[in-house]
Scaffold this motif. Structure first.
Motif, PDB file in Angstrom:
ATOM      1  N   SER A  92       0.825  -1.208   0.000  1.00 25.30           N
ATOM      2  CA  SER A  92       0.000   0.000   0.000  1.00 25.30           C
ATOM      3  C   SER A  92       0.862   1.262   0.000  1.00 25.30           C
ATOM      4  N   ASP A  93       1.933   1.255   0.784  1.00 24.98           N
ATOM      5  CA  ASP A  93       2.827   2.413   0.836  1.00 24.98           C
ATOM      6  C   ASP A  93       3.507   2.662  -0.504  1.00 24.98           C
ATOM      7  N   ILE A  94       3.926   1.580  -1.170  1.00 25.72           N
ATOM      8  CA  ILE A  94       4.535   1.726  -2.495  1.00 25.72           C
ATOM      9  C   ILE A  94       3.528   2.323  -3.471  1.00 25.72           C
ATOM     10  N   GLY A  95       2.302   1.801  -3.434  1.00 28.55           N
ATOM     11  CA  GLY A  95       1.270   2.288  -4.342  1.00 28.55           C
ATOM     12  C   GLY A  95       0.947   3.750  -4.122  1.00 28.55           C
ATOM     13  N   PHE A  96       0.746   4.149  -2.864  1.00 32.44           N
ATOM     14  CA  PHE A  96       0.400   5.535  -2.570  1.00 32.44           C
ATOM     15  C   PHE A  96       1.521   6.476  -2.993  1.00 32.44           C
ATOM     16  N   VAL A 111       1.772   6.917  -6.763  1.00 33.17           N
ATOM     17  CA  VAL A 111       0.678   7.699  -7.333  1.00 33.17           C
ATOM     18  C   VAL A 111       0.831   9.185  -7.013  1.00 33.17           C
ATOM     19  N   ALA A 112       1.256   9.497  -5.786  1.00 31.91           N
ATOM     20  CA  ALA A 112       1.241  10.891  -5.322  1.00 31.91           C
ATOM     21  C   ALA A 112       2.538  11.648  -5.598  1.00 31.91           C
ATOM     22  N   LEU A 113       3.683  11.065  -5.277  1.00 28.29           N
ATOM     23  CA  LEU A 113       4.920  11.833  -5.246  1.00 28.29           C
ATOM     24  C   LEU A 113       5.493  12.223  -6.615  1.00 28.29           C
ATOM     25  N   PRO A 114       5.458  11.361  -7.639  1.00 32.31           N
ATOM     26  CA  PRO A 114       6.038  11.800  -8.924  1.00 32.31           C
ATOM     27  C   PRO A 114       5.425  13.087  -9.462  1.00 32.31           C
ATOM     28  N   MET A 155      -7.108  10.717  -8.031  1.00 34.77           N
ATOM     29  CA  MET A 155      -7.922  10.802  -6.825  1.00 34.77           C
ATOM     30  C   MET A 155      -8.384   9.421  -6.393  1.00 34.77           C
ATOM     31  N   LYS A 156      -8.822   8.614  -7.343  1.00 38.32           N
ATOM     32  CA  LYS A 156      -9.263   7.250  -7.047  1.00 38.32           C
ATOM     33  C   LYS A 156      -8.149   6.463  -6.360  1.00 38.32           C
ATOM     34  N   LEU A 157      -6.943   6.502  -6.930  1.00 39.16           N
ATOM     35  CA  LEU A 157      -5.839   5.713  -6.390  1.00 39.16           C
ATOM     36  C   LEU A 157      -5.306   6.279  -5.075  1.00 39.16           C
ATOM     37  N   ILE A 158      -5.292   7.605  -4.955  1.00 42.24           N
ATOM     38  CA  ILE A 158      -4.860   8.232  -3.708  1.00 42.24           C
ATOM     39  C   ILE A 158      -5.736   7.769  -2.550  1.00 42.24           C
ATOM     40  N   HIS A 159      -7.043   7.866  -2.741  1.00 43.16           N
ATOM     41  CA  HIS A 159      -7.965   7.460  -1.681  1.00 43.16           C
ATOM     42  C   HIS A 159      -7.972   5.946  -1.497  1.00 43.16           C
ATOM     43  N   TYR A 160      -7.740   5.221  -2.580  1.00 47.41           N
ATOM     44  CA  TYR A 160      -7.723   3.753  -2.479  1.00 47.41           C
ATOM     45  C   TYR A 160      -6.591   3.272  -1.589  1.00 47.41           C
ATOM     46  N   PHE A 161      -5.364   3.683  -1.906  1.00 47.66           N
ATOM     47  CA  PHE A 161      -4.225   3.225  -1.113  1.00 47.66           C
ATOM     48  C   PHE A 161      -4.271   3.802   0.309  1.00 47.66           C
ATOM     49  N   GLY A 162      -4.786   5.028   0.460  1.00 50.55           N
ATOM     50  CA  GLY A 162      -4.933   5.594   1.796  1.00 50.55           C
ATOM     51  C   GLY A 162      -5.918   4.815   2.638  1.00 50.55           C
ATOM     52  N   ILE A 188       0.251  16.517   3.675  1.00 49.46           N
ATOM     53  CA  ILE A 188       1.447  15.925   3.078  1.00 49.46           C
ATOM     54  C   ILE A 188       2.243  15.156   4.120  1.00 49.46           C
ATOM     55  N   PHE A 189       2.353  15.734   5.319  1.00 52.96           N
ATOM     56  CA  PHE A 189       3.129  15.081   6.378  1.00 52.96           C
ATOM     57  C   PHE A 189       2.523  13.740   6.760  1.00 52.96           C
ATOM     58  N   CYS A 190       1.197  13.707   7.002  1.00 55.34           N
ATOM     59  CA  CYS A 190       0.582  12.456   7.447  1.00 55.34           C
ATOM     60  C   CYS A 190       0.438  11.449   6.309  1.00 55.34           C
ATOM     61  N   SER A 191       0.572  11.896   5.059  1.00 58.98           N
ATOM     62  CA  SER A 191       0.472  10.985   3.921  1.00 58.98           C
ATOM     63  C   SER A 191       1.824  10.419   3.504  1.00 58.98           C
ATOM     64  N   VAL A 192       2.853  11.261   3.555  1.00 53.45           N
ATOM     65  CA  VAL A 192       4.165  10.883   3.012  1.00 53.45           C
ATOM     66  C   VAL A 192       5.097  10.309   4.076  1.00 53.45           C
ATOM     67  N   PHE A 193       5.027  10.820   5.296  1.00 52.22           N
ATOM     68  CA  PHE A 193       5.989  10.413   6.311  1.00 52.22           C
ATOM     69  C   PHE A 193       5.835   8.954   6.766  1.00 52.22           C
ATOM     70  N   PRO A 194       4.618   8.449   7.050  1.00 54.40           N
ATOM     71  CA  PRO A 194       4.508   7.041   7.468  1.00 54.40           C
ATOM     72  C   PRO A 194       5.080   6.037   6.471  1.00 54.40           C
ATOM     73  N   PRO A 195       4.745   6.120   5.151  1.00 56.14           N
ATOM     74  CA  PRO A 195       5.377   5.173   4.213  1.00 56.14           C
ATOM     75  C   PRO A 195       6.894   5.297   4.171  1.00 56.14           C
ATOM     76  N   PHE A 196       7.398   6.524   4.380  1.00 56.76           N
ATOM     77  CA  PHE A 196       8.846   6.748   4.357  1.00 56.76           C
ATOM     78  C   PHE A 196       9.531   6.106   5.564  1.00 56.76           C
ATOM     79  N   ILE A 197       8.925   6.199   6.740  1.00 59.27           N
ATOM     80  CA  ILE A 197       9.572   5.756   7.975  1.00 59.27           C
ATOM     81  C   ILE A 197       9.294   4.302   8.304  1.00 59.27           C
TER      82      ILE A 197
END
Length: 327
Positions: free
Chosen positions: A70-74, A77-80, A102-109, A279-288
């Motif tokens: 899920s983290d890879i997918g999110f 989809v979002a960062l590039p 939007m579909k994929l952002i909310h899906y993986f989230g 951005i913080f709550c979306s990007v930081f957990p998959p990173f850490i």
């Protein structure tokens, strides 16, 4: 169906941080690029570990495997698009591509939210019902729970996209966000969207507050069980096991809930603050996450050390054969 007669715009503009000085665009894009590469590489290593190593094919690691996917997918989809916006000034996104994102952002989230709930269930049974843990939490059980999480997330996010796609869009088309999300898109609709905002809020709270309520319930019982342990060493060991997960859960849920409630209650947040929280709550957990699971888990550390030793021996053997061939 999308109401083409009312929709006149063909693309959206991702504004990003509205008050960011252009001289910092390079720094922001480089930071996001580093975060993206680290996130993908770290989580891919976890996925490969869980697939290749039979010793790691256990219920808890099955949950980590699902979360890593899920983290890879999110992140992919979002960062590039965020990187392209600040690196190449590529801020345009086609109309239908925005809805797909939007579909994929909310899906993986949503998947991540449900998987964190499964992780809380696993810890609850392991600590509060250890004698029944091996009977209840089998690999088959985890596979079923993960399947339900991924399938139900698909259904929920499909409803979200269908609901948003029925709105008319005739301008403006500037999204104060780094990626397409439901709240930002609904605000751009031409027709009155008060009911749409309420529906969006209900759906968001369902996938956020539902799992969060269960997580709070589970960890409350875990804390009570841990406090009953007479050994201080035992209490510390259990708390250290759960503390990292609790930090990630807090980072993932609380900023999101704060933003959604502020929108619903009419509490004003500056665009930069709102965007920074999301951005913080979306990007930081998959990173850490890979760092937490690799450095704090003895079994994964052991497997990584074995792989490092094998790699080192392979390099030495290849170097020796190359030297013998040359000389």
């Amino acid at each position: 169906m999308l109401q083409e007669n009312w929709t006149t715009i063909k693309e959206f503009i991702l504004v990003g941080f509205p008050d960011l000085d252009p001289k910092y665009y390079g720094l922001v894009s480089t930071t996001f690029f580093f975060v993206y590469v680290t996130t993908v590489v770290g989580n891919c290593v976890l996925v490969i570990l869980f697939v290749k190593e039979h010793s790691l094919q256990k219920p808890m690691y099955g949950i980590m495997f699902s979360l890593a996917l899920s983290d890879i997918g999110f992140s992919t989809v979002a960062l590039p698009k965020i990187i392209a916006k600040y690196w190449f000034n590529d801020e345009m996104i086609p109309f239908h591509a925005c809805f797909m994102q939007m579909k994929l952002i909310h899906y993986f989230g949503t998947v991540s939210s449900f998987v964190l709930m499964i992780m809380a269930l696993d810890r609850y049974l392991a600590i509060c019902n250890p004698l029944r843990y091996s009977l209840l939490m089998t690999n088959r059980t985890i596979l079923s729970l993960n399947g339900i999480a991924w399938l139900s997330s698909f259904i929920v996010t499909t409803v979200i996209v269908i609901h948003a796609s029925q709105l008319p869009f005739c301008g403006p088309n500037r999204i104060i966000q780094c990626y397409c999300d439901q709240t930002s898109i609904i605000k751009l609709a031409c027709a009155s969207s008060s009911s749409q905002v309420v529906v969006a809020f209900i759906l968001a709270m369902t996938v956020l507050l539902g799992p969060l309520a269960f997580i709070i319930y589970s960890y409350t019982h875990i804390i009570v069980c841990v406090m009953r342990v007479t050994s201080a060493g035992g209490r510390w060991k259990t708390f250290s096991t759960c503390s990292a997960q609790l930090c990630i859960i807090a980072i993932y849920y609380f900023p999101r809930c704060g933003v959604y409630f502020s929108n619903m209650l009419g509490v004003y947040l500056t665009p930069n603050l709102r965007l920074s929280l999301l951005i913080f709550c979306s990007v930081f957990p998959p990173f850490i996450n890979p760092f937490i699971y690799c450095f704090r888990n003895k079994e994964i550390n052991h497997v990584l050390n074995q792989w490092a030793e094998k790699l080192q021996m392979g390099i030495k053997s290849f170097t020796l054969q190359l030297l013998q061939t040359l000389f």
